[in-house]
Every structure is written in structure tokens, then in C-alpha cells.
Design a protein around this motif. Structure first.
Motif, PDB file in Angstrom:
ATOM      1  N   THR A  19      11.580 -18.019 -10.885  1.00  0.00           N
ATOM      2  CA  THR A  19      10.341 -18.500 -10.277  1.00  0.00           C
ATOM      3  C   THR A  19       9.256 -18.579 -11.349  1.00  0.00           C
ATOM      4  OG1 THR A  19       9.706 -16.256  -9.663  1.00  0.00           O
ATOM      5  CG2 THR A  19      10.797 -17.579  -7.978  1.00  0.00           C
ATOM      6  N   TYR A  41      15.819 -21.523  -6.716  1.00  0.00           N
ATOM      7  CA  TYR A  41      16.654 -21.401  -5.518  1.00  0.00           C
ATOM      8  C   TYR A  41      15.787 -21.528  -4.274  1.00  0.00           C
ATOM      9  CZ  TYR A  41      19.684 -19.544  -9.099  1.00  0.00           C
ATOM     10  OH  TYR A  41      20.411 -19.403 -10.240  1.00  0.00           O
ATOM     11  N   VAL A  42      15.600 -22.749  -3.820  1.00  0.00           N
ATOM     12  CA  VAL A  42      14.818 -23.007  -2.609  1.00  0.00           C
ATOM     13  C   VAL A  42      15.766 -23.623  -1.586  1.00  0.00           C
ATOM     14  CG1 VAL A  42      12.810 -24.148  -1.614  1.00  0.00           C
ATOM     15  CG2 VAL A  42      12.760 -23.418  -3.997  1.00  0.00           C
ATOM     16  N   LYS A  43      16.433 -22.775  -0.838  1.00  0.00           N
ATOM     17  CA  LYS A  43      17.345 -23.263   0.194  1.00  0.00           C
ATOM     18  C   LYS A  43      16.561 -23.691   1.432  1.00  0.00           C
ATOM     19  CE  LYS A  43      20.875 -20.233  -1.607  1.00  0.00           C
ATOM     20  NZ  LYS A  43      20.135 -19.453  -2.587  1.00  0.00           N
ATOM     21  N   ASP A  44      15.566 -22.889   1.781  1.00  0.00           N
ATOM     22  CA  ASP A  44      14.706 -23.189   2.914  1.00  0.00           C
ATOM     23  C   ASP A  44      13.278 -22.848   2.514  1.00  0.00           C
ATOM     24  OD1 ASP A  44      13.682 -23.782   5.405  1.00  0.00           O
ATOM     25  OD2 ASP A  44      14.322 -21.884   6.307  1.00  0.00           O
ATOM     26  N   ARG A  45      12.400 -23.833   2.524  1.00  0.00           N
ATOM     27  CA  ARG A  45      11.019 -23.628   2.068  1.00  0.00           C
ATOM     28  C   ARG A  45      10.279 -22.578   2.892  1.00  0.00           C
ATOM     29  NH1 ARG A  45       9.489 -27.244  -1.793  1.00  0.00           N
ATOM     30  NH2 ARG A  45      10.762 -29.105  -1.985  1.00  0.00           N
ATOM     31  N   GLY A  86      12.857 -26.487  -6.629  1.00  0.00           N
ATOM     32  CA  GLY A  86      11.800 -27.144  -5.897  1.00  0.00           C
ATOM     33  C   GLY A  86      10.452 -26.517  -6.180  1.00  0.00           C
ATOM     34  N   HIS A  88       7.185 -23.015  -8.754  1.00  0.00           N
ATOM     35  CA  HIS A  88       8.473 -23.657  -8.985  1.00  0.00           C
ATOM     36  C   HIS A  88       9.544 -22.580  -8.867  1.00  0.00           C
ATOM     37  CE1 HIS A  88      11.956 -24.996 -11.322  1.00  0.00           C
ATOM     38  NE2 HIS A  88      11.625 -26.196 -10.891  1.00  0.00           N
ATOM     39  N   ALA A  89      10.552 -22.854  -8.077  1.00  0.00           N
ATOM     40  CA  ALA A  89      11.637 -21.888  -7.882  1.00  0.00           C
ATOM     41  C   ALA A  89      12.979 -22.572  -8.116  1.00  0.00           C
ATOM     42  CB  ALA A  89      11.581 -21.301  -6.483  1.00  0.00           C
ATOM     43  N   VAL A 112       7.109 -25.273  -4.387  1.00  0.00           N
ATOM     44  CA  VAL A 112       6.735 -24.802  -3.058  1.00  0.00           C
ATOM     45  C   VAL A 112       5.238 -24.494  -3.047  1.00  0.00           C
ATOM     46  CG1 VAL A 112       7.180 -23.058  -1.300  1.00  0.00           C
ATOM     47  CG2 VAL A 112       9.022 -23.800  -2.795  1.00  0.00           C
ATOM     48  N   PHE A 124      11.413 -19.143   1.909  1.00  0.00           N
ATOM     49  CA  PHE A 124      10.897 -18.800   0.584  1.00  0.00           C
ATOM     50  C   PHE A 124       9.435 -18.365   0.690  1.00  0.00           C
ATOM     51  CE2 PHE A 124       8.901 -19.775  -3.470  1.00  0.00           C
ATOM     52  CZ  PHE A 124       9.731 -19.099  -4.345  1.00  0.00           C
ATOM     53  N   LYS A 166      18.971 -24.950  -6.337  1.00  0.00           N
ATOM     54  CA  LYS A 166      18.308 -25.965  -5.524  1.00  0.00           C
ATOM     55  C   LYS A 166      16.825 -25.859  -5.870  1.00  0.00           C
ATOM     56  CE  LYS A 166      21.630 -26.183  -1.942  1.00  0.00           C
ATOM     57  NZ  LYS A 166      21.947 -26.640  -0.663  1.00  0.00           N
TER      58      LYS A 166
END
Length: 159
Positions: free
Chosen positions: A117, A135-139, A90, A132-133, A92, A142, A88
Motif C-alpha cells: 500500500t 490487493y484490492v479485491k473489494d473496494r 487499484g 494505491h494498493a 482507492v 479495503f 489486483k
């Protein structure tokens, strides 16, 4: 003060190597640990001396980083090997408590060294790091992970 303690520690380590006659890296590490202990025992103000607080924090940080590195490698490798992708991705925005160029550079490089990352940019006012990551399930989780993990531990060492 920190530089003189560190140089004393190195000098005592070299004396240990000369006395034992074993010029190996393991013997140097043992001599460094032994001389650190001797300097700590003979110090008059252990609580006020930053040198005796930083070395254990630095060692703890190295083990923390190795743990995070292994964990991230396993997560990326698992995602590559399995047919279903769990990514996922994203970008951040991480607010920075790090102020100096050294602190920001170290933090950005440690984040980029961790698989999955990549540090992209630092804002012009140096208050935000863009990452940039994969695996961003929940910002928020993270950001909290970076702030309470890498940044907090790094600032304990550098300040």
C-alpha cells in the motif's frame, strides 16, 4: 495533565534505574511499567485521566501494526515467489475521520509503511485520502479495513 503524568512516569523510571544500578533498556522498560502501575494505583480519578487510557491503547496499536506489517509482508512475498500473480492493484478513495495534520500524516505514513500500500495524496479539503494498493479485491472491504483498523485505533490514541 498528560504531560505531567508522562514526565512523572519517566522520572520514576530513572529513579528505578538509579536504585537498581542496571543501566539497560530492559531495566528502563521494567521501571517504566512499574512506575506506570504505581501511578495508576495512586491516581484518584482513573476513568477521567487520559494518560492511563492512552498507554494501553498505544501498546495495543503497536502490536496491531506489527501484525498487519507481518501479514502484508507474507502476502507480498507469497505473490513474488509464486509463478501466478494474485495482484489486483487499484487506487482507492478513503474518506477521512482524521482532521488534524498530525492524524492525517500518521495515518498516511502507517499505510505507506505497510507493504503493498502507498498513500498517494490528500484532497484539498482534507476529507479524502487516496491510496494505491496491490490487493484490492473489494473496494468497500479495503476501505472498511483501513477505517476500522488503522484510522479508528489511531484516533483513539490521538484524541
Amino acid at each position: 495533565m498528560i504531560k505531567t503524568k508522562f514526565l512523572s512516569n519517566l522520572l520514576l523510571s530513572l529513579v528505578w534505574i538509579a536504585i537498581t544500578g542496571a543501566f539497560t533498556f530492559e531495566n528502563f522498560l521494567f521501571g517504566f511499567a512499574l512506575s506506570f502501575f504505581l501511578l495508576w494505583v495512586t491516581a484518584t480519578d482513573r476513568r477521567d485521566n487520559k494518560y492511563f487510557n492512552r498507554i494501553p491503547k498505544l501498546l495495543a496499536f503497536v502490536f496491531f501494526f506489527l501484525y498487519e506489517l507481518i501479514k502484508a509482508n507474507i502476502e507480498v512475498a507469497y505473490d513474488v515467489v509464486t509463478p501466478k500473480h494474485y495482484m489486483k492493484p487499484g487506487i482507492v478513495k478513503i474518506p477521512l475521520d482524521a482532521k488534524s495534520d498530525l492524524e492525517i500524516t500518521l495515518l498516511a505514513n502507517l499505510i505507506s509503511l505497510t507493504p503493498g500500500t502507498l498513500s498517494l495524496d490528500v484532497s484539498d479539503d482534507r476529507k479524502v485520502l487516496y491510496v494505491h494498493a496491490m490487493y484490492v479485491k473489494d473496494r468497500e472491504d479495503f476501505v472498511a479495513g483501513i477505517k476500522s483498523g488503522f484510522e479508528r485505533r489511531l484516533l483513539e490514541i490521538t484524541r
